[in-house]
Motif scaffolding. Structure first.
Motif, mmCIF file in Angstrom:
data_model
loop_
_atom_site.group_PDB
_atom_site.id
_atom_site.type_symbol
_atom_site.label_atom_id
_atom_site.label_comp_id
_atom_site.label_asym_id
_atom_site.label_seq_id
_atom_site.Cartn_x
_atom_site.Cartn_y
_atom_site.Cartn_z
ATOM 1 N N LEU A 1 42.555 45.181 39.299
ATOM 2 C CA LEU A 1 41.432 45.758 40.039
ATOM 3 C C LEU A 1 41.927 46.435 41.316
ATOM 4 C CD1 LEU A 1 38.405 46.203 40.155
ATOM 5 C CD2 LEU A 1 38.176 43.988 41.289
ATOM 6 N N GLU A 2 42.994 45.893 41.899
ATOM 7 C CA GLU A 2 43.527 46.506 43.127
ATOM 8 C C GLU A 2 44.139 47.878 42.863
ATOM 9 O OE1 GLU A 2 44.780 42.998 46.158
ATOM 10 O OE2 GLU A 2 45.602 42.817 44.141
ATOM 11 N N ILE A 3 44.636 48.128 41.652
ATOM 12 C CA ILE A 3 45.053 49.492 41.305
ATOM 13 C C ILE A 3 43.871 50.443 41.478
ATOM 14 C CG2 ILE A 3 45.624 50.994 39.343
ATOM 15 C CD1 ILE A 3 47.535 48.915 38.348
ATOM 16 N N ALA A 4 42.702 50.008 40.991
ATOM 17 C CA ALA A 4 41.508 50.841 41.126
ATOM 18 C C ALA A 4 41.115 51.003 42.587
ATOM 19 C CB ALA A 4 40.362 50.229 40.335
ATOM 20 N N LEU A 5 41.178 49.916 43.353
ATOM 21 C CA LEU A 5 40.775 49.982 44.765
ATOM 22 C C LEU A 5 41.695 50.879 45.582
ATOM 23 C CD1 LEU A 5 39.843 46.232 45.366
ATOM 24 C CD2 LEU A 5 38.274 48.167 45.093
ATOM 25 N N GLN A 6 42.959 50.967 45.198
ATOM 26 C CA GLN A 6 43.908 51.811 45.930
ATOM 27 C C GLN A 6 43.746 53.286 45.567
ATOM 28 O OE1 GLN A 6 45.976 51.046 48.320
ATOM 29 N NE2 GLN A 6 46.633 48.917 48.148
ATOM 30 N N SER A 7 43.009 53.563 44.488
ATOM 31 C CA SER A 7 42.768 54.961 44.106
ATOM 32 C C SER A 7 41.710 55.573 45.018
ATOM 33 C CB SER A 7 42.311 55.028 42.646
ATOM 34 O OG SER A 7 43.284 54.466 41.786
ATOM 35 N N THR A 8 41.707 56.907 45.094
ATOM 36 C CA THR A 8 40.730 57.592 45.946
ATOM 37 C C THR A 8 39.322 57.443 45.405
ATOM 38 O OG1 THR A 8 42.491 59.273 46.140
ATOM 39 C CG2 THR A 8 40.417 59.705 47.271
ATOM 40 N N TYR A 9 39.168 57.522 44.088
ATOM 41 C CA TYR A 9 37.858 57.436 43.437
ATOM 42 C C TYR A 9 37.956 56.545 42.202
ATOM 43 C CZ TYR A 9 37.217 61.702 46.220
ATOM 44 O OH TYR A 9 37.170 62.611 47.251
ATOM 45 N N ARG A 10 36.780 56.034 41.784
ATOM 46 C CA ARG A 10 36.749 55.116 40.646
ATOM 47 C C ARG A 10 35.544 55.399 39.749
ATOM 48 N NH1 ARG A 10 38.754 53.212 44.957
ATOM 49 N NH2 ARG A 10 36.730 53.356 45.992
ATOM 50 N N THR A 11 35.776 55.348 38.447
ATOM 51 C CA THR A 11 34.663 55.297 37.495
ATOM 52 C C THR A 11 34.782 53.986 36.720
ATOM 53 O OG1 THR A 11 35.828 56.352 35.630
ATOM 54 C CG2 THR A 11 34.723 57.809 37.225
ATOM 55 N N VAL A 12 33.658 53.528 36.154
ATOM 56 C CA VAL A 12 33.685 52.287 35.395
ATOM 57 C C VAL A 12 32.829 52.444 34.145
ATOM 58 C CG1 VAL A 12 31.700 51.209 36.582
ATOM 59 C CG2 VAL A 12 33.485 49.764 35.574
ATOM 60 N N SER A 13 33.256 51.802 33.080
ATOM 61 C CA SER A 13 32.515 51.829 31.819
ATOM 62 C C SER A 13 31.397 50.796 31.847
ATOM 63 C CB SER A 13 33.466 51.535 30.658
ATOM 64 O OG SER A 13 32.747 51.287 29.471
ATOM 65 N N THR A 14 30.256 51.152 31.263
ATOM 66 C CA THR A 14 29.170 50.168 31.142
ATOM 67 C C THR A 14 29.589 48.996 30.260
ATOM 68 O OG1 THR A 14 28.238 51.353 29.253
ATOM 69 C CG2 THR A 14 27.360 51.901 31.444
ATOM 70 N N GLY A 15 30.583 49.217 29.427
ATOM 71 C CA GLY A 15 31.061 48.155 28.545
ATOM 72 C C GLY A 15 32.181 47.327 29.126
ATOM 73 N N ALA A 16 32.631 47.666 30.327
ATOM 74 C CA ALA A 16 33.730 46.909 30.936
ATOM 75 C C ALA A 16 33.250 45.513 31.314
ATOM 76 C CB ALA A 16 34.258 47.639 32.167
ATOM 77 N N GLY A 17 34.038 44.514 30.960
ATOM 78 C CA GLY A 17 33.724 43.139 31.348
ATOM 79 C C GLY A 17 34.855 42.550 32.149
ATOM 80 N N ALA A 18 34.566 41.479 32.874
ATOM 81 C CA ALA A 18 35.581 40.724 33.609
ATOM 82 C C ALA A 18 36.307 41.573 34.646
ATOM 83 C CB ALA A 18 36.570 40.084 32.648
ATOM 84 N N LEU A 19 35.558 42.012 35.643
ATOM 85 C CA LEU A 19 36.141 42.640 36.826
ATOM 86 C C LEU A 19 36.105 41.606 37.942
ATOM 87 C CD1 LEU A 19 35.256 45.105 35.044
ATOM 88 C CD2 LEU A 19 34.951 46.363 37.170
ATOM 89 N N ALA A 20 37.252 41.352 38.570
ATOM 90 C CA ALA A 20 37.276 40.269 39.551
ATOM 91 C C ALA A 20 38.554 40.301 40.375
ATOM 92 C CB ALA A 20 37.168 38.914 38.852
ATOM 93 N N LEU A 21 38.463 39.664 41.545
ATOM 94 C CA LEU A 21 39.634 39.305 42.340
ATOM 95 C C LEU A 21 39.655 37.769 42.355
ATOM 96 C CD1 LEU A 21 39.417 41.840 45.327
ATOM 97 C CD2 LEU A 21 40.941 41.933 43.347
ATOM 98 N N PRO A 22 40.304 37.156 41.358
ATOM 99 C CA PRO A 22 40.210 35.697 41.181
ATOM 100 C C PRO A 22 41.276 34.900 41.923
ATOM 101 C CG PRO A 22 41.373 36.641 39.337
ATOM 102 C CD PRO A 22 41.042 37.798 40.263
ATOM 103 N N GLU A 23 41.990 35.544 42.851
ATOM 104 C CA GLU A 23 43.168 34.892 43.433
ATOM 105 C C GLU A 23 42.869 33.563 44.107
ATOM 106 O OE1 GLU A 23 44.384 39.101 42.759
ATOM 107 O OE2 GLU A 23 42.578 38.101 43.465
ATOM 108 N N ALA A 24 41.710 33.445 44.780
ATOM 109 C CA ALA A 24 41.386 32.161 45.431
ATOM 110 C C ALA A 24 41.325 31.042 44.404
ATOM 111 C CB ALA A 24 40.058 32.268 46.176
ATOM 112 N N PHE A 25 40.960 31.371 43.193
ATOM 113 C CA PHE A 25 40.879 30.396 42.099
ATOM 114 C C PHE A 25 42.265 29.972 41.629
ATOM 115 C CE2 PHE A 25 40.854 29.900 37.400
ATOM 116 C CZ PHE A 25 40.040 28.788 37.282
ATOM 117 N N ILE A 26 43.223 30.903 41.627
ATOM 118 C CA ILE A 26 44.556 30.585 41.102
ATOM 119 C C ILE A 26 45.565 30.255 42.186
ATOM 120 C CG2 ILE A 26 44.243 31.910 38.985
ATOM 121 C CD1 ILE A 26 45.945 34.125 40.188
ATOM 122 N N GLY A 27 45.104 30.110 43.430
ATOM 123 C CA GLY A 27 45.995 29.633 44.483
ATOM 124 C C GLY A 27 46.689 30.701 45.285
#
Length: 731
Positions: free
Chosen positions: A150-176
């Motif tokens: 997801l950070e690859i997307a955040l570092q880009s200038t612009y972003r599009t997303v699919s309506t079918g995309a699932g599981a977008l997250a920054l889960p790092e707090a969960f994995i330590g």
């Protein structure tokens, strides 16, 4: 860091599954109706597709070799941009994935803080190139995007997303860890600190919740959203309009952190996050607090300054036992061991199951019927002693299907099929053609034995009989059967639809075909099965009742209630023992405790105080409302006077530290005995059971890494449960 250092890091991982960066030059479509291109193409667009060459069961991940290749490709595109050869760059992924984040196998293998620092800095160097190509960069989020993906997307200038995309997250707090490749700096600015808190703290610590494409778009994480069928084509057409100046994305949730009102919102979000972390984890894991520390600091930091802070923080966290325990729990156990259960027979021995019978029509039985019908899509028949009970059970199933339909979680056709699959009968003759019959009746051995005697007289010799008992002997249930080899324990956890664990219990005479069928059914039900030997309360309830018993005993001895109930907070468990007891139900907990006392003696003491509460219809030690403790005048939970009057106490109170150590040692003793008895194949299975069946935190690693870490394993058993490096620093 030099390129040589990064190459040295990559060379340490020759077996990394590399996600390659494939570049395709595409002439952008002409832009009409505005912009600077006057109906012509804005130019050549370089589309980078991230693909590891494997099917959708093998997600794309980011290891050192992957990052170096991506960085090399991006440097080449930056040079082309400088020469005017390309007008923009896009990044997308193979079907169903943008990127699933950092390769945890690689990160786990990083030895020493210096290598961790190199890994963090390598990611920042590559992503900084993406953010500074000299032409606009675009991320086309076509599917799953986690962490560094997801950070690859955040570092880009612009972003599009699919309506079918699932599981977008920054889960790092969960994995330590923390979102260490720019996300913790960019996201609060892009979608506001409150929304960023939800993505980086609240979702990860709420069973690692993720966002769908539409949810991410709603928050402002993407600038445009398109349907999956022609997602890349639509994204390219949109990118052409942006590059031509015909479209200027509006970001309604974006904030300027230097604005005074934003500073106040930022501080409030961080404070809210700290309270949330305390409530969820008791600050027993360092990572969530570090996420908030970095977020708080970087309101006034440049992105480069934040990058340095992120790298240092990541390098520190990679060396913590909590991180190693999390990776062990998530990767080694949940992702791997749960899919290859230890001791499971050859799946080829499994028999087909085309109809299922459920004895009982109460809440547990009705939940089972719904699960079987939804997941296995076979007929399910419920029986009970009268028509009213049967009707109530079938009615529950249909009402739950209606709820799923109303929430859009099931289609009308699927709803109709599921309703039609579940029927009821007052006669067990309805089981005559069943292949699998499970009982979910009162937890009393003679009742269950009578049920199986009646069922066996009706079903075919090939029909498998299963018990959902939580603590009783499967062997004893089978002793009067003509075919005891057909009986297996099939222990679910409540709520059935949510809890992922199934304890599959093998009695001495249970045959391999029956076991194989049980494991195949578990797989069909999307449950993780662990094979356990027939011993009282199996795994989860035995561990939990030993824990609860020690705390209750300390309370009975005169330890103040708040001291006893909060003594285990340093473990960061999902709830305190008294709250857990009320949730399970005091009579149920006491019944299991009595079974364990009968089997194992005074290690499992039966509390006279709890029995007094049960006898008087009291459901909780604490005063509760809507299932949660009610705070008294001092803001703390309290025991109602009428409840207190029912109990009597000793005169040997303990401190919280003493209760904690006592419980740690008791758990180490009990687990040591379980392993000696061969209840499971190894400590990993006990850890897996506690994570999936009791919701224990990943950062504990289940239970055995924690007991190793605090010294209880060696104090009690003279050795650790796990080898060095399994969930701790390598030897």
């Amino acid at each position: 860091m030099s390129a040589a250092d990064f190459r040295k890091l990559a060379d340490l991982f020759p077996n990394e599954t590399v996600t390659h960066s494939y570049v395709q030059d595409i002439e952008l479509p002409p832009v009409d109706g505005g912009g600077t291109t006057d109906g012509k193409s804005p130019g050549i667009f370089a589309l980078v597709t991230l693909d590891n060459g494997l099917d959708h069961s093998k997600p794309t991940t980011l290891g050192p070799n992957t990052l170096i290749e991506l960085g090399t490709v991006l440097e080449g595109l930056k040079e082309r941009a400088a020469r005017g050869e390309i007008a923009g760059v896009g990044v997308t992924g193979k079907p169903y994935f943008l990127v699933a984040g950092a390769d945890l196998s690689t990160v786990k293998s990083v030895s020493g803080r210096e290598q961790g620092l190199w890994m963090a800095q390598l990611g920042h160097d590559v992503y900084a190139t993406l953010a500074n190509l000299g032409v606009p960069s675009f991320a086309f989020i076509n599917g799953l995007a986690l962490g560094g993906g997801l950070e690859i997307a955040l570092q880009s200038t612009y972003r599009t997303v699919s309506t079918g995309a699932g599981a977008l997250a920054l889960p790092e707090a969960f994995i330590g860890l923390i979102p260490g490749w720019g996300g913790v700096h960019i996201l609060p600015r892009l979608i506001g600190p409150e929304n960023a808190l939800k993505v980086m703290i609240e979702n990860p610590l709420s069973n690692n919740r993720t966002l769908t494409g539409p949810q991410a778009y709603q928050l402002g994480m993407a600038d445009a959203m398109f349907e999956p069928a022609d997602f890349v084509e639509q994204s390219l057409a949109w990118a052409a309009k942006v590059i031509a100046g015909a479209v200027a994305p509006e970001r309604a949730n974006a904030v300027d952190p230097s604005a005074p009102e934003v500073a106040a919102r930022w501080a409030a979000a961080v404070a809210k996050g700290r309270a949330f972390v305390e409530a969820k984890t008791s600050n027993a894991s360092p990572a969530p607090a570090k996420v908030l520390d970095v977020m708080e600091a970087n309101r006034t930091l440049t992105q480069a300054q934040s990058a340095q802070l992120e790298c240092e923080t990541l390098a520190d966290l990679m060396q913590t036992d909590e991180f190693r325990s999390t990776v062990y729990a998530f990767l080694d156990l949940v992702q791997r061991r749960s899919k290859r259960p230890a001791g499971a027979p050859d799946r080829k021995l499994a028999r087909p199951v085309t109809k299922i019978g459920v004895v009982g029509a109460g809440l547990m039985a009705s939940q089972l019927a719904l699960l079987f019908a939804r997941q296995l899509k076979v007929p399910v028949v419920l029986t009970d002693i009268d028509q009213a009970r049967v009707d109530k059970g079938v009615g529950y199933v249909r009402a739950e299907v209606d709820k799923l339909l109303a929430k859009g979680r099931i289609s009308p056709d699927a709803a109709n099929r599921t309703r039609a699959l579940v029927t009821g009968s007052v006669s067990k003759e309805a089981f005559a053609d069943a292949d699998f019959v499970i009982e979910a009746v009162f937890e009393e051995l003679n009742v269950k034995k009578q049920v199986f005697k009646e069922v066996e007289a009706i079903v075919s010799e090939e029909c498998i009989l299963a018990t959902n008992t939580s603590s009783l002997s499967v062997t004893a249930m089978a002793e009067d059967l003509e075919h005891p080899e057909r009986l297996v324990g099939f222990h679910f956890f409540n709520p059935v639809a949510v809890m992922p664990l199934l304890e599959i219990v093998r009695a001495p005479k249970t045959d391999d075909a029956v076991l194989a069928t049980a494991f195949e059914l578990a797989k069909g039900l999307r449950k993780s099965a662990v094979l356990v030997r027939d011993a009282a309360a199996f795994v989860v309830n035995r561990v939990l009742l030993r824990l609860m018993g020690e705390v209750t005993a300390a309370f009975d001895e005169g330890t103040p209630a708040d001291v006893a109930d909060n003594a285990l907070r340093p473990m960061g468990l999902p709830m305190t023992p008294f709250v857990l007891g009320a949730m399970v139900g005091l009579p149920v907990a006491q019944h299991v405790q009595e079974s364990l006392h009968t089997a194992f003696g005074d290690r499992f003491r039966v509390s006279a105080n709890l029995q007094a509460l049960i006898d008087n219809g009291v459901t909780s030690i604490w005063a509760v409302q809507n299932g949660a403790p009610v705070p008294g005048p001092d803001g703390k939970p309290f025991i109602p006077a009428e409840t207190l009057a029912l109990m009597s106490f000793g005169s040997t109170p303990s401190t919280g530290e003493e209760v904690l150590r006592r419980t740690q040692d008791a758990l180490a003793e009990e687990i040591g005995l379980m392993l000696e008895e061969g209840v499971v194949a190894g400590p990993e299975d006990i850890d897996l059971c506690m994570i999936l069946g009791a919701g224990w935190p990943m950062f504990l690693g289940g239970i055995t890494p924690y007991l190793d870490r605090v010294g209880a394993s060696e104090r009690v058993n003279g050795k650790k449960f796990l080898a060095p490096g399994v969930a701790s620093e390598p030897a």
